[in-house]
Motif scaffolding. Sequence first.
Motif, short mmCIF file in Angstrom:
data_model
loop_
_atom_site.label_atom_id
_atom_site.label_comp_id
_atom_site.label_asym_id
_atom_site.label_seq_id
_atom_site.Cartn_x
_atom_site.Cartn_y
_atom_site.Cartn_z
N ILE A 1 -9.83 -0.65 -12.21
CA ILE A 1 -8.85 -1.08 -12.96
C ILE A 1 -7.71 -2.15 -12.30
O ILE A 1 -7.41 -3.09 -13.16
N TYR A 2 -7.24 -1.87 -11.31
CA TYR A 2 -6.32 -2.63 -10.69
C TYR A 2 -6.53 -3.77 -9.76
O TYR A 2 -5.84 -4.96 -9.40
N GLY B 1 -6.59 -0.53 -4.81
CA GLY B 1 -6.78 -1.77 -5.53
C GLY B 1 -6.13 -2.70 -4.75
O GLY B 1 -6.67 -3.85 -4.67
N VAL B 2 -4.90 -2.57 -4.14
CA VAL B 2 -4.36 -3.33 -3.26
C VAL B 2 -5.11 -3.93 -2.04
O VAL B 2 -5.31 -4.75 -1.57
N TYR C 1 0.89 -1.21 0.04
CA TYR C 1 0.17 -0.05 0.02
C TYR C 1 0.86 1.29 0.00
O TYR C 1 0.75 2.18 -0.83
N VAL C 2 1.80 1.18 0.94
CA VAL C 2 2.75 2.47 1.06
C VAL C 2 3.66 2.57 -0.24
O VAL C 2 3.86 3.80 -0.70
N VAL D 1 -7.31 -9.78 -8.13
CA VAL D 1 -8.38 -10.69 -7.33
C VAL D 1 -8.36 -12.11 -8.19
O VAL D 1 -8.52 -13.11 -7.81
N LEU D 2 -8.65 -11.96 -9.50
CA LEU D 2 -8.71 -13.10 -10.64
C LEU D 2 -7.41 -13.72 -10.55
O LEU D 2 -7.83 -15.05 -10.58
N TRP D 3 -6.33 -13.20 -10.78
CA TRP D 3 -5.16 -14.14 -10.77
C TRP D 3 -4.93 -15.01 -9.21
O TRP D 3 -4.72 -15.88 -9.31
#
Length: 753
Positions: free
Chosen positions: A169-170, A48-49, A26-27, A175-177
Amino acid sequence: MREPDRAMLRRLSKLSLLNAALAGAYVLLAWVVMRSGAASALLWPSSGVAVFGLMAVGWAAVPGIALGAVLANAFTVGWSPLATLSVVTGNTVGFVTAWWLLRRLRRPWTGLHGTGNTLAFIVTFGLLAPAFSAAGGALATLQPPLPPMHSLGGSWLNWLVGDICSILIYAPPLVLWWERRREALPAPGLELLGVPVLALLGTVLIYFAPPTTQALPLGLGTLVLLPMLWAATRLPTRLSSLFMAVLFTLGLAGTAMGLGPMTALPPLDRITALQIMGISLACTVLLAGSLAQDRDAALRQLREVNAGLERAVERRTAALVESQVRLQRQLRFQDSLLSALPNPTAYAASDGRFSLINKAFAQLLGRSHEAMLGRPPEEIFEDSLLHTWTAMDRKLLAEGRSLSQECRQLPVDGEESVWILNKAQVTDSGGRPLGIVTTLQDISELKRLQDQLQRDEQRFRFLVDESPVPLVITRLRDSSLMFSNRASDELFRASHAEYHGSPMRGLWAEPAQRDAIVARVLREGTVSGQEVKFRRFDGSLLWLLLSITHTHYQDEEALIFAFKDITPTKQRELSLRELAYTDSLTGVSNRRHFLAQASAAFHEARRLSHDLSLLAIDLDHFKQLNDVYGHPAGDRALRSFSMLCKSHLRSTDLFGRLGGDEFALVLPHCSGQRAYDFAQRLRLAIQESAGMDDAPLRQQLTVSVGIADAADPETSDRGIDDLLARADKALYQAKQRGRNRVEVWSSHDLALS
């Protein structure tokens, strides 16, 4: 440390590492954004993360998200503490609320696939979470000083658009992978490589072109949607979402560098317009991919259904062919079986005419097949058989159930025969009657045997019932009474009619003996000559000599008992045994019986190493009592003394009369000291009792007692006679010392009293 504690510690360590990694990512992304110069557009990949952490780890990721938000906003962005708290609260509450609502809307949550799950993800994480985050950011802007990132527009709307674009977008590629990390990728091909390459080249050519003020390049920027739509519908969703994130990042980089079609817009609107295009692109790719997945799933199901239908049709066709083959075989088998049946058998169609008959049926009636096939019963049977035949047919058609009935037939030779007619209805699959099949069975010999058996049974019952030997039949499983003759009714003082079906187990005086004898009968079949004590139905006891046989009676496993009353013999035996073992005057054991019992007790005490004491007892001045009051009075005194002694004894103690006024006691499990205490209590009880109730003067009875302890280490071990001799010596010492006292034998001639 226990294994559960170690497992808990490992789990906490793993969660701590995951949260640390999540906070670090995140950072790091926040630092990259701030260093890239695109921070003024509020693009925030860290969101997104955070979404990926929640969907991959669950609620355990909340500490890592909150920690990353605090560090990124306080140190990387430069918010004040109060503003940082506002931003972090908005981010964390938004993500947690979106995750909670997503799991409620799509319960159970099965991952980011399918149109329903994708729409729920867009609504919760794509709209709801950014709304909370933007609200926290808007509150933060009210706390001066503002960080440099707000040098170009910091409105709530820009914040909302930036977070929506960042998440849509991110987050999906991550999530899918993660969800499909164990699924293999499709083999590389022209489509898998060509479409991404084409989209990548188009994006580079469009968004890294020199700046222009014309509107045409701005319209060309939307052409990147075409290859992405193709990828979303043709490629796995994790690949198409990854290409979407890469292409958007390239377009964002070109626009941030002042290149591409977005330069036609004012500076404040370039990134915002690109973000709106990114949001549209993300929703389009995700929904198109979900619709493609749903379409593929529906096609797979349709193919499976079609394949199942084809297999069912093939099985049905094969079953029909097999059914036809079986039908042909069955028809041939039925003809062969019908001809081979020994019993006369015929089949009549619904109109009553015969269509099938076997050889035995033709021989029974003395006619050929040709003379009976296609003809009704009226043209074939005589009156007696015809009446029974037609009556059964009418009843069968009315009731629809199988029928059996006897029919007597008088053949030509004049000897009557008895037949059983069995009729059953043949119906089709709809239950409509097709015809009637009839079989005949000659039971003439069986009827003669039954009549003979009935006559024999009547004679047997008469013989058994009138037999002088008591006989009883009981059912094996519950011992209930099934039969008893008159002799047994007299023996047990009850009638068979009154106690029929009652259990006989309670008549055994010892039920355990009954179980043992019945088990032996089941092993050997017969047991005889057993002496058993029984109870009559009125409760009185008797001795029986019984013999038992295991058999069957009335279709039940049963036991036949034959009894002989030996009660008088057992009573005489008990009387003789009483005379042989008991002193006739006092009712206690005589000398011979007492010494035998005492010897057995002595040897058992030696074998088991437990205490045993013997008491020799003599009535004081008994000769004087006989001389003064007479022998009848002395006899009464002896009986009174014996009764008093027995009232003080345990069930294991032995008491006997050795002769005259000499008595002896054996006390098992009793040491010398305990025997001494008991003898003193007994002496005092005798002293306080009246020796003669009818004497002119009440004569006081006293006793002298000598004790010998079998455990005395200084004594010899020659048996009960030696022990009795030592007790006699102690008794003599008690008389020498004044009578009415207790002495214990000792090799040193010491008394305890």
